[in-house]
Structure formats: structure tokens, C-alpha cells
Design an enzyme around this catalytic site. Sequence first.
Site, PDB file in Angstrom:
ATOM      1  N   GLY A   1       0.783  -1.240   0.000  1.00  0.00           N
ATOM      2  CA  GLY A   1       0.000   0.000   0.000  1.00  0.00           C
ATOM      3  C   GLY A   1       0.810   1.282   0.000  1.00  0.00           C
ATOM      4  N   GLN A   2       2.142   1.156  -0.064  1.00  0.00           N
ATOM      5  CA  GLN A   2       2.948   2.377  -0.073  1.00  0.00           C
ATOM      6  C   GLN A   2       2.662   3.176  -1.339  1.00  0.00           C
ATOM      7  OE1 GLN A   2       6.166  -0.320   0.629  1.00  0.00           O
ATOM      8  NE2 GLN A   2       7.171   1.205   1.897  1.00  0.00           N
ATOM      9  N   GLU A   3       2.863   4.472  -1.252  1.00  0.00           N
ATOM     10  CA  GLU A   3       2.472   5.361  -2.342  1.00  0.00           C
ATOM     11  C   GLU A   3       3.031   4.895  -3.690  1.00  0.00           C
ATOM     12  OE1 GLU A   3       3.038   9.384  -1.268  1.00  0.00           O
ATOM     13  OE2 GLU A   3       1.689  10.092  -2.845  1.00  0.00           O
ATOM     14  N   SER A   4       4.313   4.510  -3.683  1.00  0.00           N
ATOM     15  CA  SER A   4       4.966   4.121  -4.934  1.00  0.00           C
ATOM     16  C   SER A   4       4.358   2.862  -5.545  1.00  0.00           C
ATOM     17  CB  SER A   4       6.449   3.886  -4.668  1.00  0.00           C
ATOM     18  OG  SER A   4       6.589   2.883  -3.679  1.00  0.00           O
ATOM     19  N   LEU A   5       3.617   2.084  -4.742  1.00  0.00           N
ATOM     20  CA  LEU A   5       3.078   0.811  -5.227  1.00  0.00           C
ATOM     21  C   LEU A   5       1.620   0.912  -5.660  1.00  0.00           C
ATOM     22  CD1 LEU A   5       4.500  -1.434  -2.349  1.00  0.00           C
ATOM     23  CD2 LEU A   5       5.424  -1.257  -4.660  1.00  0.00           C
TER      24      LEU A   5
END
Length: 166
Positions: free
Chosen positions: A59-63
Site C-alpha cells: 500500500g505504499q504510495e509508490s506501489l
Amino acid sequence: WWSGEEHKVILVGLDNAGKTTILYHYLTGDVVDTKPTIGSNVEEITFRNLKFVMWDIGGQESLRQSWSSYYNHTHCVIIVIDSADIVRLAVIKSQLYTMLEHEDLSKASLLVLANKQDLEGALTAPEISNQLGLINIKNRKWQIQSCSALKGEGLNEALEWIANNI
Ligand code: GDP
């Protein structure tokens, strides 16, 4: 005994919401140490003669842009919310509605897990439902369930709903 059908379930949400903790709770019935998910974890969970293939998507922004590559043939989307992370509710709201517009998810049911209910200051499920405007979702089955993955509360009810609504 197993009926022969697999149901694809994806767990989405912002980083730190509790997705991995929930997945491994279903798998082992216990709390395990988690690391931030880079990419995804996938596990098979059997519940009431149903086999769920459950994907925990980072769920990290980059993903977040890559979430859609997991949508194909999904029967149920579980969106996990850190109910005490009130600041980021607007972020998850916009992610939610972008996601629901995707044609690969047009038939998927939606379960919102209002996780971390054990934390002080956590919003209740009705409060989160209001903030996310869930009442406006008319074209699919949806449900909101409060839970604490840490305490193992509310998670069985969640699977029960999924089993009845896919
Ligand atoms: P993910 O990034 O969504 O996969 O989140 P994780 O499952 O890795 O959990 C992030 C952190 O939140 C970990 O430290 C978990 O132990 C913690 N956590 C998960 N569920 C709960 C909960 O219900 N209550 C509390 N207090 N902490 C939780």
C-alpha cells in the site's frame, strides 16, 4: 472437502493499515510479525468449504499505481483501514472510488474493514462509513466491519460475510 471453486480476494489499503497482519491471521489464526509489503503476498485460505486465494497488495504510495494489475477475476475486494489514521481517510477515499471505477472490479463485492478498533481515538465503523460515503455505492454488494487484527476480533465475521456475498 472442497467444492472445487476458488475465489480471488484482494486486500488493499494504505501502508500500515494492517493488511499483512490480517492475511496471516487468517492463515495461522495468530498474530505474526510483519514487514512492509513490497509487491504482494498471496496465500490460500479455506473457510466453510470455500477456497479463497487472498492477495495482500503493498500500500505504499509508490506501489499504488500497480494495484490494478491484480484486479483481474477478483470476486471480493477487502479494503483495510487504520481507523485511527484519520488524516489519511481522504487519501483512501479517493483510492477507493478510483478502484471501483475499474472495469475488472465491476462485479466484485466490497468489504471495508475498519481495523485497529483497539486504538484510542479510532473512528467507529459508522463514522468511517459516513466519511467514505459508502451509502452511495449502489451497484455492488458492500459491507463495513469493525475489527482489531491485533486482538483477532471481527475477522471471522468478515470472512463469513465474504462467504455469503461472493
Ligand atoms: P500493512 O502495511 O497494511 O500490511 O500493515 P501491517 O499488517 O504490516 O501492520 C502495520 C502495523 O500495524 C504493524 O505494527 C501491526 O502490528 C499493526 N497492527 C495491525 N493491525 C492492528 C490492530 O488491529 N491494532 C493495532 N493496535 N495495531 C495493528
